[in-house]
Scaffold this motif. Structure first.
Motif, PDB file in Angstrom:
ATOM      1  N   ILE A   1      53.379  35.099  39.770  1.00  0.00           N
ATOM      2  CA  ILE A   1      53.858  34.131  40.756  1.00  0.00           C
ATOM      3  C   ILE A   1      54.804  33.163  40.062  1.00  0.00           C
ATOM      4  O   ILE A   1      54.767  33.010  38.842  1.00  0.00           O
ATOM      5  N   TYR A   2      55.651  32.538  40.852  1.00  0.00           N
ATOM      6  CA  TYR A   2      56.568  31.553  40.290  1.00  0.00           C
ATOM      7  C   TYR A   2      56.820  30.456  41.318  1.00  0.00           C
ATOM      8  O   TYR A   2      56.713  30.690  42.527  1.00  0.00           O
ATOM      9  N   PRO A   3      57.146  29.239  40.834  1.00  0.00           N
ATOM     10  CA  PRO A   3      57.499  28.170  41.758  1.00  0.00           C
ATOM     11  C   PRO A   3      58.876  28.483  42.346  1.00  0.00           C
ATOM     12  O   PRO A   3      59.839  28.670  41.603  1.00  0.00           O
ATOM     13  N   ALA A   4      58.958  28.590  43.675  1.00  0.00           N
ATOM     14  CA  ALA A   4      60.179  29.054  44.338  1.00  0.00           C
ATOM     15  C   ALA A   4      60.763  27.987  45.250  1.00  0.00           C
ATOM     16  O   ALA A   4      60.039  27.290  45.960  1.00  0.00           O
ATOM     17  N   CYS A   5      62.074  27.917  45.246  1.00  0.00           N
ATOM     18  CA  CYS A   5      62.801  27.024  46.138  1.00  0.00           C
ATOM     19  C   CYS A   5      62.573  27.469  47.581  1.00  0.00           C
ATOM     20  O   CYS A   5      62.645  28.667  47.891  1.00  0.00           O
ATOM     21  N   GLN A   6      62.313  26.536  48.471  1.00  0.00           N
ATOM     22  CA  GLN A   6      62.103  26.854  49.886  1.00  0.00           C
ATOM     23  C   GLN A   6      63.386  27.338  50.553  1.00  0.00           C
ATOM     24  O   GLN A   6      63.342  28.082  51.520  1.00  0.00           O
ATOM     25  N   LYS A   7      64.538  26.921  50.019  1.00  0.00           N
ATOM     26  CA  LYS A   7      65.816  27.261  50.646  1.00  0.00           C
ATOM     27  C   LYS A   7      66.381  28.586  50.152  1.00  0.00           C
ATOM     28  O   LYS A   7      66.838  29.399  50.937  1.00  0.00           O
ATOM     29  N   CYS A   8      66.378  28.806  48.812  1.00  0.00           N
ATOM     30  CA  CYS A   8      67.076  29.984  48.274  1.00  0.00           C
ATOM     31  C   CYS A   8      66.171  30.932  47.480  1.00  0.00           C
ATOM     32  O   CYS A   8      66.642  31.943  46.975  1.00  0.00           O
ATOM     33  N   PHE A   9      64.894  30.607  47.353  1.00  0.00           N
ATOM     34  CA  PHE A   9      63.885  31.411  46.652  1.00  0.00           C
ATOM     35  C   PHE A   9      64.106  31.516  45.139  1.00  0.00           C
ATOM     36  O   PHE A   9      63.431  32.289  44.475  1.00  0.00           O
ATOM     37  N   SER A  10      65.046  30.751  44.579  1.00  0.00           N
ATOM     38  CA  SER A  10      65.242  30.741  43.125  1.00  0.00           C
ATOM     39  C   SER A  10      64.067  30.046  42.452  1.00  0.00           C
ATOM     40  O   SER A  10      63.354  29.248  43.064  1.00  0.00           O
ATOM     41  N   ARG A  11      63.904  30.341  41.169  1.00  0.00           N
ATOM     42  CA  ARG A  11      62.838  29.717  40.382  1.00  0.00           C
ATOM     43  C   ARG A  11      63.141  28.228  40.220  1.00  0.00           C
ATOM     44  O   ARG A  11      64.253  27.844  39.895  1.00  0.00           O
ATOM     45  N   LEU A  12      62.133  27.404  40.468  1.00  0.00           N
ATOM     46  CA  LEU A  12      62.275  25.965  40.318  1.00  0.00           C
ATOM     47  C   LEU A  12      62.020  25.535  38.884  1.00  0.00           C
ATOM     48  O   LEU A  12      61.212  26.153  38.180  1.00  0.00           O
ATOM     49  N   LEU A  13      62.681  24.476  38.479  1.00  0.00           N
ATOM     50  CA  LEU A  13      62.351  23.815  37.219  1.00  0.00           C
ATOM     51  C   LEU A  13      61.296  22.771  37.558  1.00  0.00           C
ATOM     52  O   LEU A  13      61.517  21.919  38.423  1.00  0.00           O
ATOM     53  N   LEU A  14      60.153  22.849  36.883  1.00  0.00           N
ATOM     54  CA  LEU A  14      59.036  21.937  37.155  1.00  0.00           C
ATOM     55  C   LEU A  14      58.741  21.087  35.943  1.00  0.00           C
ATOM     56  O   LEU A  14      58.749  21.583  34.812  1.00  0.00           O
ATOM     57  N   ASP A  15      58.486  19.810  36.166  1.00  0.00           N
ATOM     58  CA  ASP A  15      57.833  19.016  35.138  1.00  0.00           C
ATOM     59  C   ASP A  15      56.547  18.505  35.769  1.00  0.00           C
ATOM     60  O   ASP A  15      56.163  18.952  36.849  1.00  0.00           O
ATOM     61  N   SER A  16      55.862  17.587  35.144  1.00  0.00           N
ATOM     62  CA  SER A  16      54.552  17.183  35.648  1.00  0.00           C
ATOM     63  C   SER A  16      54.619  16.482  37.005  1.00  0.00           C
ATOM     64  O   SER A  16      53.634  16.481  37.739  1.00  0.00           O
ATOM     65  N   ARG A  17      55.781  15.904  37.354  1.00  0.00           N
ATOM     66  CA  ARG A  17      55.846  15.153  38.610  1.00  0.00           C
ATOM     67  C   ARG A  17      56.911  15.633  39.595  1.00  0.00           C
ATOM     68  O   ARG A  17      56.799  15.376  40.777  1.00  0.00           O
ATOM     69  N   ARG A  18      57.953  16.313  39.129  1.00  0.00           N
ATOM     70  CA  ARG A  18      59.082  16.655  39.996  1.00  0.00           C
ATOM     71  C   ARG A  18      59.476  18.122  39.848  1.00  0.00           C
ATOM     72  O   ARG A  18      59.167  18.742  38.846  1.00  0.00           O
TER      73      ARG A  18
ATOM     74  N   SER B   1      63.050  20.780  40.658  1.00  0.00           N
ATOM     75  CA  SER B   1      64.448  20.863  41.087  1.00  0.00           C
ATOM     76  C   SER B   1      64.895  22.315  41.024  1.00  0.00           C
ATOM     77  O   SER B   1      64.416  23.097  40.216  1.00  0.00           O
ATOM     78  N   CYS B   2      65.825  22.657  41.908  1.00  0.00           N
ATOM     79  CA  CYS B   2      66.398  23.997  41.951  1.00  0.00           C
ATOM     80  C   CYS B   2      67.799  23.935  41.356  1.00  0.00           C
ATOM     81  O   CYS B   2      68.650  23.187  41.857  1.00  0.00           O
ATOM     82  N   VAL B   3      68.027  24.693  40.314  1.00  0.00           N
ATOM     83  CA  VAL B   3      69.326  24.720  39.659  1.00  0.00           C
ATOM     84  C   VAL B   3      70.381  25.333  40.577  1.00  0.00           C
ATOM     85  O   VAL B   3      71.538  24.934  40.578  1.00  0.00           O
ATOM     86  N   LYS B   4      69.970  26.299  41.401  1.00  0.00           N
ATOM     87  CA  LYS B   4      70.932  27.035  42.228  1.00  0.00           C
ATOM     88  C   LYS B   4      71.453  26.214  43.409  1.00  0.00           C
ATOM     89  O   LYS B   4      72.651  26.160  43.653  1.00  0.00           O
ATOM     90  N   CYS B   5      70.551  25.593  44.181  1.00  0.00           N
ATOM     91  CA  CYS B   5      71.001  24.892  45.390  1.00  0.00           C
ATOM     92  C   CYS B   5      70.818  23.381  45.341  1.00  0.00           C
ATOM     93  O   CYS B   5      71.227  22.677  46.261  1.00  0.00           O
ATOM     94  N   GLY B   6      70.156  22.859  44.281  1.00  0.00           N
ATOM     95  CA  GLY B   6      70.014  21.417  44.124  1.00  0.00           C
ATOM     96  C   GLY B   6      68.830  20.799  44.834  1.00  0.00           C
ATOM     97  O   GLY B   6      68.653  19.579  44.793  1.00  0.00           O
ATOM     98  N   CYS B   7      68.001  21.586  45.487  1.00  0.00           N
ATOM     99  CA  CYS B   7      66.813  21.079  46.166  1.00  0.00           C
ATOM    100  C   CYS B   7      65.899  20.370  45.161  1.00  0.00           C
ATOM    101  O   CYS B   7      65.721  20.838  44.041  1.00  0.00           O
TER     102      CYS B   7
END
Length: 130
Positions: free
Chosen positions: A21-38, A40-46
């Motif tokens: 499994i991976y953390p996925a962007c709701q808009k473009c399904f790309s892998r999200l960058l996660l830290d402990s609190r936030r 972000s999606c590199v592809k679409c900026g979500c």
């Protein structure tokens, strides 16, 4: 890119990695960058809070038909019936197990889960849409 689509009947030879499994962007399904609190999606900026991140299945397999070997990745909710839960719920279970065992790698799947996935898929024949 070739736009020809088809079906391929093939047997699973191996599971290529243990991260299902991976953390996925709701808009473009790309892998999200996660830290402990936030996140972000590199592809679409979500962007959003880490606790609100969605998870999606990603199962990388080596498969064989009668003539060839292929590397294939299966994404999304089509895997729900095989795991018995959504990717979101499996992530919660893995997180709980990792906390209990003291595992610090948040992407680590428990060995028992890896073995179960291998038992479920290796040696079985499926029809893949490619």
């Amino acid at each position: 890119m070739n736009s020809v689509r088809g079906l391929l009947a093939a047997s699973v030879i191996s599971v290529q990695n243990s991260c299902f499994i991976y953390p996925a962007c709701q808009k473009c399904f790309s892998r999200l960058l996660l830290d402990s609190r936030r996140f972000s999606c590199v592809k679409c900026g979500c962007k959003g809070e880490a606790k609100d991140a969605n998870y999606r299945y990603r199962l990388s397999l080596k498969i064989a038909d009668t003539n060839d070997l292929f590397d294939i990745t299966v994404f999304g909710s089509c895997l729900d019936p095989f795991f018995g839960v959504t990717a979101e719920n499996l992530q919660r279970c893995i997180q709980d197990l990792n906390q209990l065992s003291g595992e610090t790698n948040i992407d680590a799947s428990p060995e028992v889960l890896v073995q179960a996935v291998e038992t479920c898929f290796i040696g079985r024949r499926f029809i893949f849409g490619v």
